[in-house]
Design an enzyme around this catalytic site. Sequence first.
Site, PDB file in Angstrom:
ATOM      1  N   ASP A  91      95.628  46.111 133.272  1.00  0.00           N
ATOM      2  CA  ASP A  91      95.097  47.319 132.534  1.00  0.00           C
ATOM      3  C   ASP A  91      94.719  47.350 131.188  1.00  0.00           C
ATOM      4  OD1 ASP A  91      95.369  48.546 135.329  1.00  0.00           O
ATOM      5  OD2 ASP A  91      97.364  48.492 134.911  1.00  0.00           O
ATOM      6  N   GLU A 110     104.360  41.810 141.328  1.00  0.00           N
ATOM      7  CA  GLU A 110     103.303  41.110 140.567  1.00  0.00           C
ATOM      8  C   GLU A 110     103.900  40.169 139.270  1.00  0.00           C
ATOM      9  OE1 GLU A 110      99.197  43.734 140.984  1.00  0.00           O
ATOM     10  OE2 GLU A 110     100.473  44.036 139.475  1.00  0.00           O
TER      11      GLU A 110
END
Length: 238
Positions: A91, A110
Site C-alpha cells: 500500500d 504475507e
Amino acid sequence: MDKKAEALAAAKRAAGYKAADMITDGMVVGLGTGSTVYYMIERLSTRVKKGLEVSGIPTSFQTALRAREAGISLTTMDDHPVIDIAIDGADEVDPKLRLIKGRGAAHLREKCMAAASKRFVVVVDEQKIVKNLGTAAVPVEVLPFAVMPVLNDLRGLGCEPIIREAMKKDGPVITDNGNFIVDCKFSAIKNPEKLEAAIAAIPGVVESGLFCGFTKKTTVIVGGIKKCTVITSPDVVT
Ligand code: 5RP
C-alpha cells in the site's frame, strides 16, 4: 472502465507480469494477495501452461482460489520452509523500501511468507511510492479476545484505531486467521522500525502491516504504462 482506471490496471499488469517473468523452473514461489498480484498470477498461469514447473504458497483464501483456477500447483510452508521468491503487493513503499501492507487484511501470512523467502519482490503502481510512510493507516491484526485493551494501547502510541468493518457482512472483518483488523491512522510515522516493534509488543496484537525488516532482500517493481522501474536493494543476491 474509465481512462484513469485503465491506466492503473495497465500499470499493475506491467508490474505483475515483470515479477512473474523473474520466476524460473523448479522454484517455490510465495504468492501474495491483492489486485497487482492478480496480474502476476495471470502471467504465471500462462507460463505454467507452457511448461514452467513451480509450486506456489498462497497467503490468503483469495490467492489460493485464484491460483488453483489458474492451474498453479500449491504447497505449504510445512513442506517448504524456505521459499525461493515471494511476490506481493503493498500500500506504501518508502525510499528505504519499508512498506505498509494489509489493505486486504492478509498481512499476517504475507509477513510470514516474506520472512521465509530468500527474495522478496514487491509489485506496485506509482501511487504507492511515498517519501514517508503513514498516509495510509497501519492495519493491525488483533486477537478478538483482547481487542479492547489493545485499542487502548494503540491509542497510547498516538493513533486513532478503528476496527475494520466488513462490506457484505454486518460487524467486523474476520481475517483468514479468525482475527479482527484494527486500522491505525498516525499523524506521522517518524520511526517505522520503532513503531513496528512497539505495536508488536502489545499483548493481543498478532501482526502489524509495517514491513521494515525485509529491505535487504527486497526488489520493488513500479509499474508504469510505458515501462516498469525496478528498485533493488544493493544487498539483494540475484
Ligand atoms: C493485502 C495487501 C496487498 O498486497 C496490498 O494491499 C496491495 O494490494 P493491491 O495490489 O490490490 O493494491 O497487503 O493484505
